[in-house]
Design a protein around this motif. Structure first.
Motif: not given
Ligand SMILES: Nc1ncnc2c1ncn2[C@@H]1O[C@H](COP(=O)(O)OP(=O)(O)OP(=O)(O)O)[C@@H](O)[C@H]1O
Ligand SMILES: [Mg+2]
Lengths: 275, 195
Positions: A261-262, A264-265, B146, B149
């Protein structure tokens, strides 16, 4: 933790790693060594056994059949099991136990019993529908259920399926959208694990295929072992390596999703700033 | 004695607002009676808070309005129409949940835009509206984050933005502010009306 303890731990790790590494690699190494032997004691090393794999049409056919079976089985398993499990979890929690029982049942039934029950079905199937080895996918689908059920169950348990689907529905999503766009994307690694597990099970299956008179990869290896041991060992090494690579892929994708996810972020961030 | 707050806000500026009527709602869970004949009429544009001790049935009442739960008896009437049997996704009811409910695989703005996507709003307008909503809850700078986060309060603000973005007929907030600090809370209290 003190320095000496950390050092001890490190040493312990290395030893465990070496012991297990040897445990797995020595047999494979020995197999590889055997598959490259020449015909006599003094003959030089040769890869002819490996080359013969591709020159044995029956073997190639068996390999292709097993690969096709693996793909069909994993795809069928996902299509069958994923919507069922999500649906049961969301709408019919009372059936949870029943589904779990049904899925775990194949573990408790010996292959020989399965075959005794299946033989008439397959006789009928081969006369009326198809003689193709690919019909084995039906049994294999049953065979992989216990492993894949556990994996998918863990994947579903890791997300708050109820709240997420309720939120999506209150935003106007129908059930299909809830499954496809909200739940499935949050259990990718479970789906992948389940698929790879079924591939591993199918590629390693011998008993049922053999008893039902189909020649899949393992049956072909066994048959060949009688005629040409070198080639049969070479194929066995190859299929072990294939399974090993699959497992490496699995562990790569199975890592905590936070890091994915990181990543992707970071990519969307740079993209977002442009707009 | 009352420990928790749930609010049912009705009507947003973009729409005139509608009347919501709960008639004799009854809901039992096994031996527990969560709602015992609830009658409540909310005028168009009215903002109603349900107060009561934990476990008294506030969440249950909101879930019945949203269609996430079926009543044993009684009716839910929105804008004169009986919606008691209607599925949630047809009701046009926005809801912010007591539990965290952001979609973990989507960024904040994708979360906010999801409801608009379900309504077939085109990408450019979706983006714009999601941006506006995030600005409203003070999270413009967090659009690409997200859920994991974001802090708990930030997540609830995104959830609020997500519910507001679809301009629902009825907006249900189930203790959405309980995780927020007083300053943010004061700022957000106005937003269900001003959007
Ligand atoms: N799915 C369920 N199964 C069984 N009992 C339930 C269920 N949902 C709610 N209840 C019961 O119904 C009653 C009302 O619950 P509800 O969630 O509406 O309370 P609440 O007023 O929202 O409380 P809180 O302020 O703690 O959120 C409680 O006694 C609860 O235990
Ligand atoms: Mg509640």
């Amino acid at each position: 933790m003190s320095r000496s303890r950390r050092l001890k731990l490190q040493v312990f790790r290395v030893i465990v790693f070496l012991v297990f590494g040897a445990f797995f690699l020595v047999p494979i190494g020995a197999m590889f060594e055997f598959s490259t032997r020449g015909n006599t004691d003094t003959a030089p090393r040769t890869l002819s056994a490996w080359q013969t794999i591709f020159q044995t049409p029956d073997l190639v056919a068996a390999i292709l059949a097993s690969l096709a079976l693996a793909v069909i089985t994993s795809a069928g398993m996902l299509v069958l099991l994923v919507p069922t499990m999500i649906w049961v979890r969301l709408r019919l929690p009372r059936l949870n136990r029943v589904v779990e029982f049904l899925c775990l049942l194949p573990l408790t039934i010996p292959a020989i019993v399965l075959v005794a029950g299946l033989a008439p079905e397959y006789r009928w199937l081969s006369i009326n529908v198809s003689e193709s080895i690919l019909t084995l996918a039906f049994v294999y689908l049953v065979l992989v259920l216990p492993y894949t059920y556990r994996t998918l169950h863990a994947g579903l348990a890791a997300i708050d399926v109820k709240t997420l689907s309720e939120a999506a529905r209150s935003l106007g999503a129908g059930w299909a959208t809830v499954m496809g766009r909200i739940i499935v994307p949050n259990m990718w690694s479970a789906l992948l694990n389940a698929a790879l597990l079924s591939v591993a099970v199918v590629l390693g299956e011998f008993t049922i295929a053999n008893l039902l008179n189909y020649v899949n990869l393992q049956v072909a290896i066994a048959l060949l072992g009688r005629a040409n041991a070198g080639v049969s060992i070479a194929v066995a090494v190859a299929s072990l390596m294939f399974a090993f690579i699959l497992l490496v892929i699995l562990s790569f994708f199975g890592r905590p999703r936070a890091r994915v996810a990181q990543l992707e972020a970071d990519t969307t961030l740079s993209w977002g700033q442009k707009t | 004695m009352p420990t928790a707050v749930a609010a049912a806000g009705v009507g947003t500026a973009a729409r005139a607002g509608v009347e919501v009527r709960l008639e004799n709602l009854r809901r039992r869970y096994g031996g527990v009676t969560a709602l015992d004949g609830l009658n409540l009429t909310m005028a168009p544009g009215e903002l109603v808070a349900l107060l009561g001790p934990s476990g008294c049935g506030k969440t249950t009442a909101l879930r019945l309005v949203a269609g996430l739960e079926q009543a044993d008896s009684g009716r839910v009437v929105v804008a004169g129409e009986d919606v008691t049997g209607q599925p949630t996704n047809k009701r046009d009811v926005g809801m912010v949940f007591q539990a965290y409910s952001l979609f973990p695989h989507m960024t904040a703005w994708q979360n906010v835009a999801f409801g608009l996507q379900m309504r077939k709003v085109d990408t450019a307008r979706r983006r714009k509206r999601a941006g506006d909503m995030l600005e409203l809850v003070g999270l413009s700078g967090f659009a690409n984050r997200f859920a994991h986060q974001l802090s708990g309060g930030q997540q609830q603000r995104v959830a609020l933005a997500r519910a507001l973005a679809i301009e629902p007929k009825v907006l249900l907030l189930d203790e959405p502010l309980s995780a927020l600090d007083a300053k943010v809370r004061a700022r957000l209290r106005g937003s269900p009306r001003s959007s």
